[in-house]
Design a protein around this motif. Structure first.
Motif, PDB file in Angstrom:
ATOM      1  N   TYR A  57      -4.568  14.175   6.296  1.00  0.00           N
ATOM      2  CA  TYR A  57      -4.921  13.959   7.696  1.00  0.00           C
ATOM      3  C   TYR A  57      -5.268  15.223   8.477  1.00  0.00           C
ATOM      4  O   TYR A  57      -5.639  15.140   9.647  1.00  0.00           O
ATOM      5  CB  TYR A  57      -3.825  13.127   8.397  1.00  0.00           C
ATOM      6  CG  TYR A  57      -3.968  11.685   7.968  1.00  0.00           C
ATOM      7  CD1 TYR A  57      -4.677  10.774   8.732  1.00  0.00           C
ATOM      8  CD2 TYR A  57      -3.510  11.267   6.719  1.00  0.00           C
ATOM      9  CE1 TYR A  57      -4.875   9.475   8.299  1.00  0.00           C
ATOM     10  CE2 TYR A  57      -3.708   9.966   6.271  1.00  0.00           C
ATOM     11  CZ  TYR A  57      -4.396   9.081   7.070  1.00  0.00           C
ATOM     12  OH  TYR A  57      -4.611   7.792   6.636  1.00  0.00           O
ATOM     13  N   LEU A 107     -10.892   4.528   3.268  1.00  0.00           N
ATOM     14  CA  LEU A 107      -9.641   3.831   2.927  1.00  0.00           C
ATOM     15  C   LEU A 107      -9.889   2.319   2.932  1.00  0.00           C
ATOM     16  O   LEU A 107     -10.547   1.821   3.849  1.00  0.00           O
ATOM     17  CB  LEU A 107      -8.563   4.173   3.969  1.00  0.00           C
ATOM     18  CG  LEU A 107      -7.169   3.629   3.687  1.00  0.00           C
ATOM     19  CD1 LEU A 107      -6.401   4.591   2.777  1.00  0.00           C
ATOM     20  CD2 LEU A 107      -6.372   3.441   4.978  1.00  0.00           C
ATOM     21  N   GLY A 153      -8.988  -0.341   4.266  1.00  0.00           N
ATOM     22  CA  GLY A 153      -8.122  -0.708   5.387  1.00  0.00           C
ATOM     23  C   GLY A 153      -7.752  -2.180   5.376  1.00  0.00           C
ATOM     24  O   GLY A 153      -8.545  -3.040   4.975  1.00  0.00           O
ATOM     25  N   ILE A 154      -6.571  -2.462   5.852  1.00  0.00           N
ATOM     26  CA  ILE A 154      -6.088  -3.845   5.904  1.00  0.00           C
ATOM     27  C   ILE A 154      -6.798  -4.594   7.040  1.00  0.00           C
ATOM     28  O   ILE A 154      -7.127  -5.771   6.916  1.00  0.00           O
ATOM     29  CB  ILE A 154      -4.546  -3.837   6.014  1.00  0.00           C
ATOM     30  CG1 ILE A 154      -3.984  -3.333   4.673  1.00  0.00           C
ATOM     31  CG2 ILE A 154      -3.987  -5.212   6.385  1.00  0.00           C
ATOM     32  CD1 ILE A 154      -2.542  -2.937   4.667  1.00  0.00           C
ATOM     33  N   THR A 155      -7.104  -3.899   8.120  1.00  0.00           N
ATOM     34  CA  THR A 155      -7.875  -4.525   9.205  1.00  0.00           C
ATOM     35  C   THR A 155      -9.315  -4.774   8.727  1.00  0.00           C
ATOM     36  O   THR A 155      -9.922  -5.800   9.057  1.00  0.00           O
ATOM     37  CB  THR A 155      -7.889  -3.627  10.457  1.00  0.00           C
ATOM     38  OG1 THR A 155      -6.610  -3.017  10.599  1.00  0.00           O
ATOM     39  CG2 THR A 155      -8.236  -4.396  11.706  1.00  0.00           C
ATOM     40  N   GLU A 175     -15.857   7.210   7.476  1.00  0.00           N
ATOM     41  CA  GLU A 175     -14.972   6.442   8.369  1.00  0.00           C
ATOM     42  C   GLU A 175     -14.582   7.298   9.555  1.00  0.00           C
ATOM     43  O   GLU A 175     -14.976   8.460   9.662  1.00  0.00           O
ATOM     44  CB  GLU A 175     -13.729   5.960   7.600  1.00  0.00           C
ATOM     45  CG  GLU A 175     -12.917   7.075   6.986  1.00  0.00           C
ATOM     46  CD  GLU A 175     -11.707   6.581   6.201  1.00  0.00           C
ATOM     47  OE1 GLU A 175     -11.333   5.406   6.302  1.00  0.00           O
ATOM     48  OE2 GLU A 175     -11.132   7.414   5.495  1.00  0.00           O
ATOM     49  N   ARG A 189       0.838  -1.207   0.000  1.00  0.00           N
ATOM     50  CA  ARG A 189       0.000   0.000   0.000  1.00  0.00           C
ATOM     51  C   ARG A 189       0.874   1.258   0.000  1.00  0.00           C
ATOM     52  O   ARG A 189       0.563   2.234  -0.688  1.00  0.00           O
ATOM     53  CB  ARG A 189      -0.947  -0.009   1.206  1.00  0.00           C
ATOM     54  CG  ARG A 189      -1.863   1.199   1.237  1.00  0.00           C
ATOM     55  CD  ARG A 189      -2.975   1.050   2.245  1.00  0.00           C
ATOM     56  NE  ARG A 189      -2.495   1.088   3.615  1.00  0.00           N
ATOM     57  CZ  ARG A 189      -3.246   0.848   4.681  1.00  0.00           C
ATOM     58  NH1 ARG A 189      -4.518   0.513   4.523  1.00  0.00           N
ATOM     59  NH2 ARG A 189      -2.751   0.898   5.897  1.00  0.00           N
ATOM     60  N   LYS A 248      -2.364   6.679   1.524  1.00  0.00           N
ATOM     61  CA  LYS A 248      -2.171   7.327   2.827  1.00  0.00           C
ATOM     62  C   LYS A 248      -1.250   8.530   2.619  1.00  0.00           C
ATOM     63  O   LYS A 248      -0.028   8.449   2.799  1.00  0.00           O
ATOM     64  CB  LYS A 248      -1.618   6.320   3.842  1.00  0.00           C
ATOM     65  CG  LYS A 248      -2.742   5.425   4.391  1.00  0.00           C
ATOM     66  CD  LYS A 248      -2.245   4.459   5.435  1.00  0.00           C
ATOM     67  CE  LYS A 248      -1.915   5.088   6.756  1.00  0.00           C
ATOM     68  NZ  LYS A 248      -3.079   5.407   7.603  1.00  0.00           N
ATOM     69  N   ASN A 265     -11.628   2.393   9.919  1.00  0.00           N
ATOM     70  CA  ASN A 265     -12.850   2.090   9.167  1.00  0.00           C
ATOM     71  C   ASN A 265     -14.005   1.842  10.127  1.00  0.00           C
ATOM     72  O   ASN A 265     -13.803   1.465  11.279  1.00  0.00           O
ATOM     73  CB  ASN A 265     -12.628   0.869   8.274  1.00  0.00           C
ATOM     74  CG  ASN A 265     -11.718   1.193   7.104  1.00  0.00           C
ATOM     75  OD1 ASN A 265     -10.576   0.744   7.045  1.00  0.00           O
ATOM     76  ND2 ASN A 265     -12.202   1.995   6.185  1.00  0.00           N
ATOM     77  N   THR A 323      -5.184  -0.461  12.100  1.00  0.00           N
ATOM     78  CA  THR A 323      -3.972  -1.071  12.645  1.00  0.00           C
ATOM     79  C   THR A 323      -3.692  -0.580  14.058  1.00  0.00           C
ATOM     80  O   THR A 323      -3.411  -1.372  14.956  1.00  0.00           O
ATOM     81  CB  THR A 323      -2.779  -0.737  11.723  1.00  0.00           C
ATOM     82  OG1 THR A 323      -3.052  -1.307  10.445  1.00  0.00           O
ATOM     83  CG2 THR A 323      -1.480  -1.268  12.277  1.00  0.00           C
ATOM     84  N   ALA A 358      -8.910   7.768  11.544  1.00  0.00           N
ATOM     85  CA  ALA A 358      -7.885   6.840  11.046  1.00  0.00           C
ATOM     86  C   ALA A 358      -8.336   5.402  11.265  1.00  0.00           C
ATOM     87  O   ALA A 358      -7.566   4.543  11.681  1.00  0.00           O
ATOM     88  CB  ALA A 358      -6.551   7.096  11.731  1.00  0.00           C
TER      89      ALA A 358
HETATM   90  N1  PMP Z   1      -8.934   4.935   7.380  1.00  0.00           N
HETATM   91  C1  PMP Z   1      -7.921   5.801   7.506  1.00  0.00           C
HETATM   92  C2  PMP Z   1      -8.105   7.198   7.031  1.00  0.00           C
HETATM   93  C3  PMP Z   1      -6.705   5.402   8.087  1.00  0.00           C
HETATM   94  O1  PMP Z   1      -5.696   6.269   8.208  1.00  0.00           O
HETATM   95  C4  PMP Z   1      -6.576   4.079   8.550  1.00  0.00           C
HETATM   96  C5  PMP Z   1      -5.289   3.628   9.206  1.00  0.00           C
HETATM   97  N2  PMP Z   1      -4.363   3.198   8.260  1.00  0.00           N
HETATM   98  C6  PMP Z   1      -7.644   3.197   8.374  1.00  0.00           C
HETATM   99  C7  PMP Z   1      -8.817   3.653   7.788  1.00  0.00           C
HETATM  100  C8  PMP Z   1      -7.521   1.743   8.764  1.00  0.00           C
HETATM  101  O2  PMP Z   1      -6.622   1.113   7.881  1.00  0.00           O
HETATM  102  P1  PMP Z   1      -5.745  -0.140   8.322  1.00  0.00           P
HETATM  103  O3  PMP Z   1      -6.683  -1.145   8.847  1.00  0.00           O
HETATM  104  O4  PMP Z   1      -5.066  -0.557   7.072  1.00  0.00           O
HETATM  105  O5  PMP Z   1      -4.803   0.352   9.359  1.00  0.00           O
END
Ligand code: PMP
Length: 309
Positions: free
Chosen positions: A171, A223, A225-227, A200, A73, A166, A205, A263, A203
């Protein structure tokens, strides 16, 4: 290694100690010696990218959960901004494990940042720098159900800048939203998209569950998100359907339960939205069971071969 902890006037001490080592442009240096030019384009205009991942201690050493996905990513975020990243995701995974070894860390948060050198013009003709640091970071937003508020600050749409990258500059609204929420006595904010649907967290989801189905906004406004993806996979193992759709705030008020994923925050229970309490308790929700599975899953993934001892 003695890590210092945050006091009101000392945030930096939380992230490194006198013997912390960081990666900067191919070199391993003391964190206190890592510098950036004050003419950095990323500092002035937010044109740079970052990612964040966690490592978890396990019986073999530790596992950086979905490290390759995070660095892929990061690489893709660079590509979207036209930034030339001279490391492959695989090389960055290797560097991340070395970073942990050098800092004697097992359970940690890892932050890669790709930033640009001096350039005050609005073109990206500047040098590209790669920084990576790691520190012990407790679960962001804590373990208890949080109270969130719908923010007046909107999530930028895809026509502003790439939503699935990202980008550092993206932000600022997230920080404004969190500041406002905390000032008004809430734990966190929930941002809407330009159509007034839930996008969302600042930071993380957003998911809600209703009648044994999970709902989450589409990646048009959130985003990928990986989680979030991990929740999809875990829910599939338990035959819990997950629906991606536009979600109104009124709909979320009627949820059995809601939660954030990310994350840093892992899976964070949401107890109320704008004071509207969730119908079920956290322990009775699917989200709780998914969190228990998540905690097991993060300790091992496909990169077991790269664990450190
Ligand atoms: N949305 C935003 C805007 C974020 O910054 C994040 C953190 N990376 C997430 C969602 C969750 O993404 P992930 O699960 O990949 O951390």
């Amino acid at each position: 290694m003695a890590f210092f902890f945050k006091t009101c006037d000392n945030w930096t001490a939380m992230y490194f100690s006198t013997d912390s080592t960081v990666f900067l442009d191919g070199n391993w240096i003391h964190a206190s010696e890592a510098n950036v030019t004050l003419y950095s384009q990323t500092l002035h205009y937010g044109f740079g990218v970052f990612d964040g991942m966690r490592s978890y201690k396990n019986a073999d050493g530790c596992n950086i959960f979905k490290a390759r996905e995070h660095f892929a990513r990061l690489s893709d975020s660079c590509r979207q901004l036209g930034i030339q990243l001279s490391y492959t995701p695989e090389e960055l995974v290797e560097i991340a494990y070395q970073l942990l070894t050098k800092n004697h860390l097992y359970t940690a948060y890892i932050r890669p940042l790709v930033f640009l050198g001096p350039n005050m013009e609005l073109n990206s003709e500047s040098s590209v720098h790669v920084f990576m640091a790691a520190w012990p970071w407790k679960k962001y937003l804590g373990y208890e159900p949080i109270n969130i508020m719908v923010s007046q600050y909107q999530k930028q749409g895809d026509n502003h800048s790439s939503i699935n990258a990202k980008i550092v500059g993206n932000y600022a609204p997230a920080i404004l939203a969190t500041n406002q929420a905390r000032k008004l006595g809430y734990d966190e904010a929930l941002l809407l998209d330009e159509n007034g649907c839930i996008a969302e967290g600042p930071a993380a989801n957003f998911f809600y569950e209703k009648d044994d189905i999970l709902y989450t906004p589409t990646t048009r406004c959130a985003l990928p998100g990986i989680t979030r993806k991990t929740i999809f996979d875990l829910a599939a193992q338990w035959d819990i359907p997950v629906v991606e759709k536009d979600i109104t705030v009124e709909e979320a008020y009627k949820a059995d339960y809601a939660f954030f994923t990310g994350t840093a925050s892992e899976i964070t229970p949401i107890g109320s939205i704008n004071g509207e309490r969730m119908k079920k308790s956290w322990e009775d929700s699917h989200a709780y069971s998914l969190y228990m599975m998540y905690r097991q899953q993060v300790m091992y993934d496909e990169f077991q071969g790269l664990t450190i001892v």
